[in-house]
Design a protein around this motif. Structure first.
Motif, PDB file in Angstrom:
ATOM      1  N   GLY A 109     -63.725  75.683 110.292  1.00 54.61           N
ATOM      2  CA  GLY A 109     -65.017  76.437 109.861  1.00 54.61           C
ATOM      3  C   GLY A 109     -66.333  75.628 109.891  1.00 54.61           C
ATOM      4  O   GLY A 109     -66.792  75.139 110.785  1.00 54.61           O
ATOM      5  N   ILE A 110     -66.880  75.361 108.674  1.00 53.38           N
ATOM      6  CA  ILE A 110     -68.354  74.588 108.687  1.00 53.38           C
ATOM      7  C   ILE A 110     -68.233  73.768 107.609  1.00 53.38           C
ATOM      8  O   ILE A 110     -67.814  73.965 106.285  1.00 53.38           O
ATOM      9  N   GLY A 111     -68.752  72.651 107.765  1.00 48.68           N
ATOM     10  CA  GLY A 111     -68.664  71.401 106.730  1.00 48.68           C
ATOM     11  C   GLY A 111     -68.341  70.217 107.414  1.00 48.68           C
ATOM     12  O   GLY A 111     -68.190  69.982 108.687  1.00 48.68           O
ATOM     13  N   MET A 115     -59.842  72.333 106.903  1.00 49.21           N
ATOM     14  CA  MET A 115     -60.821  72.931 106.085  1.00 49.21           C
ATOM     15  C   MET A 115     -61.315  71.800 105.228  1.00 49.21           C
ATOM     16  O   MET A 115     -60.742  71.171 104.666  1.00 49.21           O
ATOM     17  N   GLY A 116     -62.558  72.078 104.752  1.00 48.96           N
ATOM     18  CA  GLY A 116     -63.081  71.220 103.330  1.00 48.96           C
ATOM     19  C   GLY A 116     -62.726  72.281 102.258  1.00 48.96           C
ATOM     20  O   GLY A 116     -62.298  73.349 102.394  1.00 48.96           O
ATOM     21  N   ASP A 117     -62.637  71.707 100.738  1.00 50.27           N
ATOM     22  CA  ASP A 117     -62.288  72.382  99.807  1.00 50.27           C
ATOM     23  C   ASP A 117     -63.215  73.679  99.627  1.00 50.27           C
ATOM     24  O   ASP A 117     -62.716  74.825  99.011  1.00 50.27           O
ATOM     25  N   GLY A 118     -64.627  73.547  99.886  1.00 50.42           N
ATOM     26  CA  GLY A 118     -65.517  74.598  99.643  1.00 50.42           C
ATOM     27  C   GLY A 118     -65.296  75.673 100.600  1.00 50.42           C
ATOM     28  O   GLY A 118     -65.020  76.745 100.393  1.00 50.42           O
ATOM     29  N   ASP A 119     -65.102  74.992 101.754  1.00 49.35           N
ATOM     30  CA  ASP A 119     -64.574  76.323 103.020  1.00 49.35           C
ATOM     31  C   ASP A 119     -63.568  76.833 102.864  1.00 49.35           C
ATOM     32  O   ASP A 119     -63.511  77.926 102.861  1.00 49.35           O
ATOM     33  N   ALA A 135     -63.668  78.379  98.593  1.00 46.10           N
ATOM     34  CA  ALA A 135     -64.838  79.135  97.868  1.00 46.10           C
ATOM     35  C   ALA A 135     -65.119  80.294  98.785  1.00 46.10           C
ATOM     36  O   ALA A 135     -64.411  81.513  98.715  1.00 46.10           O
ATOM     37  N   ILE A 136     -65.820  80.127  99.674  1.00 46.55           N
ATOM     38  CA  ILE A 136     -66.234  81.359 100.728  1.00 46.55           C
ATOM     39  C   ILE A 136     -65.034  81.904 101.329  1.00 46.55           C
ATOM     40  O   ILE A 136     -65.071  82.941 101.861  1.00 46.55           O
ATOM     41  N   GLY A 137     -64.129  80.859 101.701  1.00 43.62           N
ATOM     42  CA  GLY A 137     -62.982  81.400 102.485  1.00 43.62           C
ATOM     43  C   GLY A 137     -61.545  81.625 101.573  1.00 43.62           C
ATOM     44  O   GLY A 137     -60.461  81.857 102.158  1.00 43.62           O
ATOM     45  N   ASN A 166     -59.787  67.443 100.836  1.00 45.27           N
ATOM     46  CA  ASN A 166     -60.403  67.792  99.379  1.00 45.27           C
ATOM     47  C   ASN A 166     -61.145  66.372  98.740  1.00 45.27           C
ATOM     48  O   ASN A 166     -60.416  65.636  98.545  1.00 45.27           O
ATOM     49  N   ASN A 167     -62.498  66.771  99.256  1.00 40.96           N
ATOM     50  CA  ASN A 167     -63.433  65.764  98.651  1.00 40.96           C
ATOM     51  C   ASN A 167     -64.181  65.929  97.406  1.00 40.96           C
ATOM     52  O   ASN A 167     -64.935  65.446  96.944  1.00 40.96           O
ATOM     53  N   ARG A 168     -63.714  67.118  96.792  1.00 44.04           N
ATOM     54  CA  ARG A 168     -64.397  67.664  95.732  1.00 44.04           C
ATOM     55  C   ARG A 168     -65.730  67.978  95.516  1.00 44.04           C
ATOM     56  O   ARG A 168     -66.336  67.855  94.454  1.00 44.04           O
ATOM     57  N   ILE A 169     -66.330  68.248  96.704  1.00 51.55           N
ATOM     58  CA  ILE A 169     -67.581  68.507  96.673  1.00 51.55           C
ATOM     59  C   ILE A 169     -67.995  69.090  97.994  1.00 51.55           C
ATOM     60  O   ILE A 169     -67.205  69.177  99.055  1.00 51.55           O
ATOM     61  N   TYR A 170     -69.608  69.847  98.093  1.00 52.96           N
ATOM     62  CA  TYR A 170     -69.863  69.998  99.553  1.00 52.96           C
ATOM     63  C   TYR A 170     -70.618  69.103 100.160  1.00 52.96           C
ATOM     64  O   TYR A 170     -71.773  68.807  99.542  1.00 52.96           O
ATOM     65  N   MET A 195     -71.465  68.459 103.407  1.00 52.13           N
ATOM     66  CA  MET A 195     -72.426  68.705 104.471  1.00 52.13           C
ATOM     67  C   MET A 195     -73.754  69.325 103.824  1.00 52.13           C
ATOM     68  O   MET A 195     -74.756  68.894 104.315  1.00 52.13           O
ATOM     69  N   THR A 196     -73.897  70.004 102.582  1.00 54.74           N
ATOM     70  CA  THR A 196     -75.022  70.369 102.266  1.00 54.74           C
ATOM     71  C   THR A 196     -75.435  69.616 101.085  1.00 54.74           C
ATOM     72  O   THR A 196     -76.655  69.945 100.512  1.00 54.74           O
ATOM     73  N   GLY A 197     -74.817  68.435 100.865  1.00 52.81           N
ATOM     74  CA  GLY A 197     -75.730  67.401 100.077  1.00 52.81           C
ATOM     75  C   GLY A 197     -75.022  67.161  98.688  1.00 52.81           C
ATOM     76  O   GLY A 197     -76.042  66.769  97.738  1.00 52.81           O
TER      77      GLY A 197
HETATM   78  C1  LIG Z   1     -72.224  81.690 105.245  1.00 50.46           C
HETATM   79  C2  LIG Z   1     -72.506  80.211 104.838  1.00 50.46           C
HETATM   80  N1  LIG Z   1     -73.065  79.813 103.625  1.00 50.46           N
HETATM   81  C3  LIG Z   1     -73.383  78.367 103.506  1.00 50.46           C
HETATM   82  C4  LIG Z   1     -73.480  77.295 104.513  1.00 50.46           C
HETATM   83  C5  LIG Z   1     -73.845  76.079 104.185  1.00 50.46           C
HETATM   84  N2  LIG Z   1     -72.691  75.254 104.139  1.00 50.46           N
HETATM   85  C6  LIG Z   1     -72.464  74.407 105.307  1.00 50.46           C
HETATM   86  S1  LIG Z   1     -71.355  73.277 104.881  1.00 50.46           S
HETATM   87  C7  LIG Z   1     -71.071  74.000 103.420  1.00 50.46           C
HETATM   88  C8  LIG Z   1     -70.211  73.050 102.493  1.00 50.46           C
HETATM   89  C9  LIG Z   1     -69.083  72.178 103.035  1.00 50.46           C
HETATM   90  O1  LIG Z   1     -68.415  71.797 101.868  1.00 50.46           O
HETATM   91  P1  LIG Z   1     -66.878  71.696 102.124  1.00 50.46           P
HETATM   92  O2  LIG Z   1     -66.266  72.940 102.763  1.00 50.46           O
HETATM   93  O3  LIG Z   1     -66.261  71.331 100.670  1.00 50.46           O
HETATM   94  O4  LIG Z   1     -66.780  70.413 103.351  1.00 50.46           O
HETATM   95  P2  LIG Z   1     -67.114  68.896 103.205  1.00 50.46           P
HETATM   96  O5  LIG Z   1     -68.569  69.292 103.867  1.00 50.46           O
HETATM   97  O6  LIG Z   1     -67.247  68.539 102.159  1.00 50.46           O
HETATM   98  O7  LIG Z   1     -66.309  68.266 104.206  1.00 50.46           O
HETATM   99  C10 LIG Z   1     -71.817  75.037 103.055  1.00 50.46           C
HETATM  100  C11 LIG Z   1     -72.030  75.509 101.689  1.00 50.46           C
HETATM  101  C12 LIG Z   1     -72.977  78.061 105.901  1.00 50.46           C
HETATM  102  N3  LIG Z   1     -73.013  77.450 106.699  1.00 50.46           N
HETATM  103  N4  LIG Z   1     -72.816  79.235 105.807  1.00 50.46           N
END
Ligand SMILES: Cc1ncc(C[n+]2csc(CCOP(=O)(O)OP(=O)(O)O)c2C)c(N)n1
Ligand code: SF4
Lengths: 382, 267
Positions: free
Chosen positions: B48-50, B91-95, B98-100, B120-124, B126-128
């Motif tokens: 996904g994204i992260g 996948m990230g934990d947020g990925d 949360a959204i996924g 699982n790094n317990r945080i987002y 990529m977005t800081g």
């Molecule tokens: C629809 C959508 N919402 C928000 C974002 C912004 N965004 C990019 S990465 C990310 C969070 C990543 O966190 P995680 O999945 O935990 O992975 P990590 O970066 O910690 O490895 C977010 C909220 C996005 N790219 N697309």
């Protein structure tokens, strides 16, 4: 020619055409008034060895078909207003990654959950501008079962030719209207297959290097070429980049590959335009009412003409300008607040002679409605 | 095949911060793949994204870097159309949650044969540094400046309840164990989940005063205990590592094939 005759809903005509085009993968989530398309697929696809998935939502549905398309399948999903809104992010992904797919939106009234079982043409601009960023899009529509069939096949053909998602904008009335459909024999309507790369295994394959004609030969994902696909701006190998030159080049490519070939994609029908001082422009279910009115008034000596648009995006500005050249007034008939009206005004020489005949209450616009509005436009009163 | 041969060197240097756990996960994953001897061309990785999701760019498989939270949905389309391929979904934990979250639950419910690796790094990252569904109560993030009031998921319990038939948890400290779990997860027929506690010194560590990456790794060692170990018996509040589920249940793509046979009249 042994044509098979059917008496079906427009939604079924669309689904039949998808199979005719070679569809073998469909994923969807139920929503009125599009659900008959997915019910048809649930029934038919397993019988021919294809795959039908009922996903957890529309987002998952479009993502799943994009994944399947990348492996070489012809794919489609179908939805209505709110579901189409949910698909916008992934639609942008398919545009950016140049993965062919067809998305049917059987429009219903909105915003929000709006009017689930009523007709609307409110998503014309959503189809064009719904996803973020700069891009071009192809969106087609149709007003009869036979045309729904043809335009669906066109949708698949354009998706494969231009490596892009294509949107088919139907509406509740045409989707649910039952009428005759002649399913053409195989080959009667040409179908376009995917352009596969000729680069052999082991040779460096550039998934994002367009040929001179703008087409991008694909390699089936999971096949002999391993490459990267990303929604980020990417170079010819599919690797992310922020290099301004490459970013610029990719945006231009995404826009030009469609806009430069707009003429190839423009489909329309015209009725009695040659001597018509009043030109109606319409599409979808509204065009049925418009045509009825035109034919009715002709019998009474009133020279109305109709231009029925079947390609809404890229908008055929040149065609509209040409067809309206001699018109004293142009009346756009649609079931929204004037989404195509704006494009027609941009197209013609005298935008102040372009008027709107619309209905936005969830009811089909009738010939009488249009006639009344034309009378008002022409200062005759109702 | 040497691990190096699985990497796309053209894509380096990678974008992870010094000390990030995600590189360790990549290493463990490649060693698992090497052990299993799977041909590179038989593997599809969908992310996904992260920060975590960037892993797909670095490996020489068929790779797809998709949308935030949607990797499993794309992967489902790929796996359904090419069931013979090995599908890996980091996948990230947020990925993932949360959204996924919805896609995660449904992939598990279907028991579709792919491997979800949740970094699982317990945080987002990529977005800081905003809090994620696994940050935990009382912890800090940019959007939890006074301490997080949200509770976290227990990913193991969640996965099992949703229907995943293989569920394991390890950490970036326990690299060999992790690699072994990933190997088992890939070999398992059904939806497999591997949770990896992976440090983000930049965003989670700094904000929660957890020290350097090395300190964070040492914490993983101290705070966790292998299932059925003495350490686990002695300290019930330690986080458990191990394989929590490994069960047989009809797998989705095979069941689908059976349905096709029935519907198409083939026997
Ligand atoms: C629809 C959508 N919402 C928000 C974002 C912004 N965004 C990019 S990465 C990310 C969070 C990543 O966190 P995680 O999945 O935990 O992975 P990590 O970066 O910690 O490895 C977010 C909220 C996005 N790219 N697309
Ligand atoms: S922000 Fe955190 S998760 Fe992202 S690369 Fe840096 S250390 Fe790793």
């Amino acid at each position: 020619m042994t044509q098979s005759l059917k008496f079906v809903q427009g939604n079924v005509a669309c689904a039949e055409a998808a199979l005719y085009s070679g569809l073998d993968f469909f994923a969807g989530y139920p929503i009125t008034p599009s659900s008959e398309i997915m019910e048809f697929m649930a029934n038919r696809l397993p019988r021919i060895g294809g795959k039908f998935l009922q996903m957890e939502d529309e987002i998952a549905s479009i993502c799943a078909i994009i994944g399947a398309s990348l492996t070489g399948h012809k794919v489609m999903t179908a939805t209505s207003g709110p579901g189409f809104s949910l698909m916008q992010e992934a639609l942008g992904y398919a545009i950016m990654t140049e993965i062919p797919c067809v998305i049917v939106n059987v429009q219903r009234g909105g915003p929000s959950t709006g009017l689930p079982t009523h007709v609307s043409q409110g998503d014309v601009n959503q189809a064009r501008y719904g996803t973020h960023g700069e891009h071009a899009i192809i969106a087609l529509t149709a007003s009869t079962n036979q045309d729904i069939f043809t335009m669906t096949v066109n949708a698949f053909n354009f998706a494969e030719t231009y490596r892009t998602p294509v949107i088919l904008l139907l509406d509740e009335t045409t989707g649910h209207l039952r009428e005759r459909l002649e399913v053409p024999d195989e080959g009667d309507i040409p179908t376009v297959g995917r352009l596969k790369t000729e680069v052999s295994q082991g040779v460096d394959y550039h998934p994002y290097l367009p040929r001179e004609d703008g087409r991008l030969p694909m390699s089936d994902f999971g096949g002999v070429h391993r490459y990267n696909v990303t929604g980020l701006f990417h170079d010819m190998w599919g690797f992310p980049t922020e290099n301004p030159k490459i970013v610029y080049g990719l945006i231009r490519h995404l826009v030009d590959k469609i806009d430069h070939y707009a003429d190839h994609m423009t489909r329309w029908k015209e009725f009695y335009l040659d001597d018509a001082p009043t030109v109606l422009i319409s599409y979808g279910a509204a065009a049925r009412s418009a045509l009825h009115l035109v034919e009715n008034r002709r019998k009474r000596g009133e020279n109305l003409g109709l231009l029925e648009l079947q390609t809404l995006w890229p908008f055929p500005h040149a065609l509209v300008r040409e067809k309206c050249r001699n018109a004293q007034s142009v009346v756009v008939v649609e079931m929204n607040m004037g989404q195509i009206l704006q494009q027609v005004k941009l197209a013609v020489h005298q935008p102040d002679r372009v008027f709107l005949a619309n209905r936005i209450d969830g009811e089909l616009i009738t010939p009488t409605d249009i006639q009344n509005i034309i009378h008002v436009i022409h200062g005759k009163g109702v | 095949m040497a691990v190096r041969d699985y990497l796309r060197e053209r894509f380096f240097p990678h974008m992870w911060c010094p000390g990030c756990g995600h590189g360790i996960v990549l290493n463990a994953l490649l060693r698992a793949v090497e052990k299993l001897g799977i041909d590179k061309s038989d593997i599809v990785m969908v992310s996904g994204i992260g920060c975590s999701a960037r892993i797909s760019g670095y490996v020489d498989f068929h790779t797809m870097h998709t949308l935030h939270g949607r990797a499993l949905a794309f992967a489902t389309g790929i796996k359904m159309s090419r069931p013979e391929l090995t599908v890996l979904v980091p996948m990230g934990d947020g990925d993932a949650l949360a959204i996924g979250g919805n896609h995660f639950l449904h992939a598990a419910r279907r028991n579709i044969n792919m491997t979800a690796i949740i970094m699982n790094n317990r945080i987002y990252g990529m977005t800081g540094g905003q809090f994620s569904p696994l940050t935990g109560c009382g912890m800090f993030g940019t959007t939890a400046p006074y301490g997080n009031v949200d509770h976290d998921f227990d990913l193991v319990e969640l996965s099992k309840a949703a229907g995943a038939t293989f569920v394991a948890r390890s950490t970036a400290y326990h690299v060999k164990e992790l690699s072994g779990f990933i190997e088992k997860a890939i070999s398992h027929k059904g939806f497999s989940v591997v949770e990896v506690m992976s440090q983000c010194p930049t965003n989670f560590g700094r904000r929660n005063k957890l020290g350097t990456a090395v300190n964070m790794l040492e914490t993983y060692k101290k705070q966790t205990a292998a299932l059925d170990s003495k350490a686990a018996a002695d300290s019930p509040d330690k986080i458990r590592r191990g394989i929590f589920a490994q069960t047989e249940r009809p797998e989705y793509t095979s069941e689908y094939e059976k349905m096709i046979h029935m519907a198409s009249g083939k026997s």
